[in-house]
Design a protein around this motif. Structure first.
Motif, PDB file in Angstrom:
ATOM      1  N   THR A 162      39.823  27.367  18.433  1.00  0.00           N
ATOM      2  CA  THR A 162      41.053  27.589  19.200  1.00  0.00           C
ATOM      3  C   THR A 162      41.499  29.048  19.101  1.00  0.00           C
ATOM      4  O   THR A 162      42.516  29.439  19.663  1.00  0.00           O
ATOM      5  N   THR A 163      40.730  29.868  18.393  1.00  0.00           N
ATOM      6  CA  THR A 163      41.111  31.277  18.229  1.00  0.00           C
ATOM      7  C   THR A 163      40.603  32.133  19.393  1.00  0.00           C
ATOM      8  O   THR A 163      41.132  33.197  19.652  1.00  0.00           O
ATOM      9  N   GLU A 164      39.525  31.679  20.049  1.00  0.00           N
ATOM     10  CA  GLU A 164      39.031  32.426  21.205  1.00  0.00           C
ATOM     11  C   GLU A 164      38.996  31.499  22.415  1.00  0.00           C
ATOM     12  O   GLU A 164      38.020  30.791  22.652  1.00  0.00           O
ATOM     13  N   PRO A 165      40.083  31.448  23.174  1.00  0.00           N
ATOM     14  CA  PRO A 165      40.151  30.511  24.288  1.00  0.00           C
ATOM     15  C   PRO A 165      39.298  30.961  25.478  1.00  0.00           C
ATOM     16  O   PRO A 165      38.896  32.119  25.568  1.00  0.00           O
ATOM     17  N   LYS A 166      39.040  30.023  26.363  1.00  0.00           N
ATOM     18  CA  LYS A 166      38.325  30.321  27.601  1.00  0.00           C
ATOM     19  C   LYS A 166      39.161  31.298  28.432  1.00  0.00           C
ATOM     20  O   LYS A 166      40.374  31.149  28.522  1.00  0.00           O
ATOM     21  N   PRO A 167      38.532  32.311  29.030  1.00  0.00           N
ATOM     22  CA  PRO A 167      39.299  33.269  29.831  1.00  0.00           C
ATOM     23  C   PRO A 167      40.000  32.588  31.012  1.00  0.00           C
ATOM     24  O   PRO A 167      39.521  31.570  31.515  1.00  0.00           O
ATOM     25  N   GLU A 168      41.094  33.189  31.429  1.00  0.00           N
ATOM     26  CA  GLU A 168      41.802  32.640  32.591  1.00  0.00           C
ATOM     27  C   GLU A 168      40.935  32.762  33.837  1.00  0.00           C
ATOM     28  O   GLU A 168      40.112  33.668  33.937  1.00  0.00           O
ATOM     29  N   ALA A 169      41.138  31.857  34.767  1.00  0.00           N
ATOM     30  CA  ALA A 169      40.330  31.865  35.995  1.00  0.00           C
ATOM     31  C   ALA A 169      40.491  33.206  36.726  1.00  0.00           C
ATOM     32  O   ALA A 169      41.613  33.687  36.919  1.00  0.00           O
ATOM     33  N   TYR A 170      39.387  33.775  37.132  1.00  0.00           N
ATOM     34  CA  TYR A 170      39.396  35.101  37.762  1.00  0.00           C
ATOM     35  C   TYR A 170      39.774  34.996  39.239  1.00  0.00           C
ATOM     36  O   TYR A 170      39.242  34.165  39.973  1.00  0.00           O
ATOM     37  N   VAL A 171      40.670  35.843  39.639  1.00  0.00           N
ATOM     38  CA  VAL A 171      41.064  35.934  41.046  1.00  0.00           C
ATOM     39  C   VAL A 171      41.257  37.399  41.387  1.00  0.00           C
ATOM     40  O   VAL A 171      41.812  38.154  40.585  1.00  0.00           O
ATOM     41  N   HIS A 172      40.769  37.811  42.538  1.00  0.00           N
ATOM     42  CA  HIS A 172      40.995  39.192  42.982  1.00  0.00           C
ATOM     43  C   HIS A 172      41.244  39.176  44.486  1.00  0.00           C
ATOM     44  O   HIS A 172      40.472  38.597  45.244  1.00  0.00           O
ATOM     45  N   LEU A 229      39.137  45.931  55.471  1.00  0.00           N
ATOM     46  CA  LEU A 229      38.628  44.704  54.853  1.00  0.00           C
ATOM     47  C   LEU A 229      39.725  43.967  54.108  1.00  0.00           C
ATOM     48  O   LEU A 229      40.485  44.576  53.370  1.00  0.00           O
ATOM     49  N   ASN A 230      39.740  42.667  54.315  1.00  0.00           N
ATOM     50  CA  ASN A 230      40.587  41.799  53.520  1.00  0.00           C
ATOM     51  C   ASN A 230      39.661  40.990  52.627  1.00  0.00           C
ATOM     52  O   ASN A 230      38.814  40.256  53.136  1.00  0.00           O
ATOM     53  N   VAL A 231      39.832  41.125  51.342  1.00  0.00           N
ATOM     54  CA  VAL A 231      38.870  40.544  50.410  1.00  0.00           C
ATOM     55  C   VAL A 231      39.540  39.563  49.472  1.00  0.00           C
ATOM     56  O   VAL A 231      40.656  39.801  49.003  1.00  0.00           O
ATOM     57  N   SER A 232      38.839  38.494  49.211  1.00  0.00           N
ATOM     58  CA  SER A 232      39.330  37.531  48.228  1.00  0.00           C
ATOM     59  C   SER A 232      38.158  37.071  47.355  1.00  0.00           C
ATOM     60  O   SER A 232      37.109  36.683  47.863  1.00  0.00           O
ATOM     61  N   LEU A 233      38.352  37.145  46.054  1.00  0.00           N
ATOM     62  CA  LEU A 233      37.368  36.636  45.096  1.00  0.00           C
ATOM     63  C   LEU A 233      38.070  35.614  44.214  1.00  0.00           C
ATOM     64  O   LEU A 233      39.178  35.863  43.744  1.00  0.00           O
ATOM     65  N   ALA A 234      37.430  34.475  44.000  1.00  0.00           N
ATOM     66  CA  ALA A 234      38.043  33.449  43.146  1.00  0.00           C
ATOM     67  C   ALA A 234      36.980  32.753  42.313  1.00  0.00           C
ATOM     68  O   ALA A 234      35.879  32.493  42.804  1.00  0.00           O
ATOM     69  N   GLU A 235      37.344  32.473  41.090  1.00  0.00           N
ATOM     70  CA  GLU A 235      36.393  31.820  40.183  1.00  0.00           C
ATOM     71  C   GLU A 235      36.102  30.392  40.629  1.00  0.00           C
ATOM     72  O   GLU A 235      37.012  29.624  40.917  1.00  0.00           O
ATOM     73  N   LEU A 271      31.541  33.060  41.532  1.00  0.00           N
ATOM     74  CA  LEU A 271      32.734  33.419  42.296  1.00  0.00           C
ATOM     75  C   LEU A 271      32.568  32.990  43.744  1.00  0.00           C
ATOM     76  O   LEU A 271      31.467  33.086  44.302  1.00  0.00           O
ATOM     77  N   SER A 272      33.650  32.545  44.326  1.00  0.00           N
ATOM     78  CA  SER A 272      33.681  32.382  45.777  1.00  0.00           C
ATOM     79  C   SER A 272      34.192  33.694  46.341  1.00  0.00           C
ATOM     80  O   SER A 272      35.150  34.248  45.812  1.00  0.00           O
ATOM     81  N   TYR A 273      33.575  34.184  47.386  1.00  0.00           N
ATOM     82  CA  TYR A 273      34.098  35.397  48.002  1.00  0.00           C
ATOM     83  C   TYR A 273      34.384  35.135  49.475  1.00  0.00           C
ATOM     84  O   TYR A 273      33.766  34.275  50.107  1.00  0.00           O
ATOM     85  N   SER A 274      35.303  35.881  49.973  1.00  0.00           N
ATOM     86  CA  SER A 274      35.628  35.803  51.393  1.00  0.00           C
ATOM     87  C   SER A 274      35.989  37.212  51.852  1.00  0.00           C
ATOM     88  O   SER A 274      36.818  37.874  51.226  1.00  0.00           O
ATOM     89  N   MET A 275      35.338  37.686  52.890  1.00  0.00           N
ATOM     90  CA  MET A 275      35.621  39.036  53.399  1.00  0.00           C
ATOM     91  C   MET A 275      35.893  38.961  54.894  1.00  0.00           C
ATOM     92  O   MET A 275      35.129  38.331  55.631  1.00  0.00           O
ATOM     93  N   GLU A 276      36.937  39.603  55.298  1.00  0.00           N
ATOM     94  CA  GLU A 276      37.238  39.693  56.727  1.00  0.00           C
ATOM     95  C   GLU A 276      37.306  41.169  57.092  1.00  0.00           C
ATOM     96  O   GLU A 276      38.153  41.902  56.572  1.00  0.00           O
ATOM     97  N   PRO A 285      36.441  46.263  42.045  1.00  0.00           N
ATOM     98  CA  PRO A 285      35.590  45.856  40.919  1.00  0.00           C
ATOM     99  C   PRO A 285      34.117  45.970  41.318  1.00  0.00           C
ATOM    100  O   PRO A 285      33.780  45.755  42.492  1.00  0.00           O
ATOM    101  N   PRO A 286      33.237  46.325  40.385  1.00  0.00           N
ATOM    102  CA  PRO A 286      31.821  46.508  40.723  1.00  0.00           C
ATOM    103  C   PRO A 286      31.196  45.330  41.460  1.00  0.00           C
ATOM    104  O   PRO A 286      30.366  45.522  42.347  1.00  0.00           O
TER     105      PRO A 286
END
Lengths: 154, 131
Positions: A136-146, B37-43, B53-58, B96-97
């Motif tokens: 429980t000291t190293e949790p799973k990273p939060e879901a990545y979103v960009h 570009l409109n970009v979306s990346l999601a785990e 990752l799911s990606y979506s590019m417009e 991001p790379p």
């Protein structure tokens, strides 16, 4: 170097983000061991059948000599190779049995009260899963979103 | 599952959906190429040794004479540090790379589609954040 037969027997610690991944990994490990066991057993079985009733002497070489700290076979490579395969098969049986046992009883681990953020450290010794740490000291990273707006460079 | 390796990050990009449209009769493939570009990346899935990752590019040309929508998945395989580096932008003005890699991998498809639609071809260069 070409690997003739056998399988890599990992010793070390592996981290997993989900308990189900631990089960999946061990299941794949067992399947790999069983495939290798079946393959090597078939080689020996085929030879024993082909030699018809001669028994174990067809896979036991008399050409072994101790050279330095190793046994070396220079006179009977066919039987020497077969004897090694037989040794491999013999050593694989307890490994398969232990991994099977761990998998069969893994439900008892899964029924433990495990925090949702926990990750898991699996200790393997010679390819056998032996210990598990619920970390429980190293949790799973939060879901990545960009999300972002960009432009191509001209 | 993670173990110590010396390998570099391995990326597999899969295109799952493509939509390309010529938005105007005035579109001219010889016009200046200027796309936003409109970009979306999601785990989608993650273990210690891979991240999907799911990606979506417009992409929309400026002025808006063409539009490309591409989506799919990108799988990163490597150590935890390699994966972290792959998804982290070096600074707030750069992507991001992994986004650069995805763009590079799907670029050929967009280039061919732009040629078929007779619209400006997007530039292959790295992306920059629009102001």
């Amino acid at each position: 170097m070409i690997q003739e037969t056998g399988t890599d027997l990992y010793s070390g610690i592996l981290r997993f983000y989900a308990l189900n991944d631990v089960r999946k990994y061990m299941k794949e490990l067992l399947e790999r061991y069983q495939r290798e066991y079946d393959r090597s057993s078939n080689v020996i079985g085929s030879l024993l059948r082909a030699e018809g009733g001669k028994g174990m002497e067809v896979i036991m070489s008399k050409g072994w000599a101790k050279v330095g700290a190793m046994f070396v076979d220079v006179t009977d490579p066919e039987k020497g190779g077969m004897e090694l395969t037989f040794q491999l098969v013999t050593e694989m049986r307890p490994r398969i049995a232990k991994t099977e046992e761990v998998l069969k009883t893994f439900e008892s681990v899964e029924s433990l009260p495990i925090p949702t953020e926990a990750t898991f450290l699996l200790y393997l010794h010679g390819g056998i899963p032996e210990r598990l740490v619920i970390d429980t000291t190293e949790p799973k990273p939060e879901a990545y979103v960009h999300k972002g707006e960009y432009a191509t460079i001209q | 599952m993670a173990d110590e390796r010396e390998d570099v990050l391995e990326v597999t990009v899969l295109i799952e959906d493509v939509d390309a449209a010529r938005l105007s009769e005035k579109a001219n493939e010889n016009a200046a190429s200027n796309y936003s570009l409109n970009v979306s990346l999601a785990e989608r899935d993650r273990s210690t040794e891979h991240l999907v990752l799911s990606y979506s590019m417009e992409l929309t040309s400026q002025p808006p004479t063409a539009r490309f929508k591409i989506s799919g998945s990108a799988t990163l395989k490597g150590t935890r540090d390699e994966i972290k580096e792959g998804i982290s932008a070096p600074d707030s003005n750069r992507p991001p790379p992994i986004l650069v890699v995805i763009y590079e991998r799907i670029y050929g498809t967009m280039y061919l589609l732009a040629g078929a639609l007779k619209v400006p071809r997007p530039m292959p260069n790295l992306l920059k954040k629009s102001s």
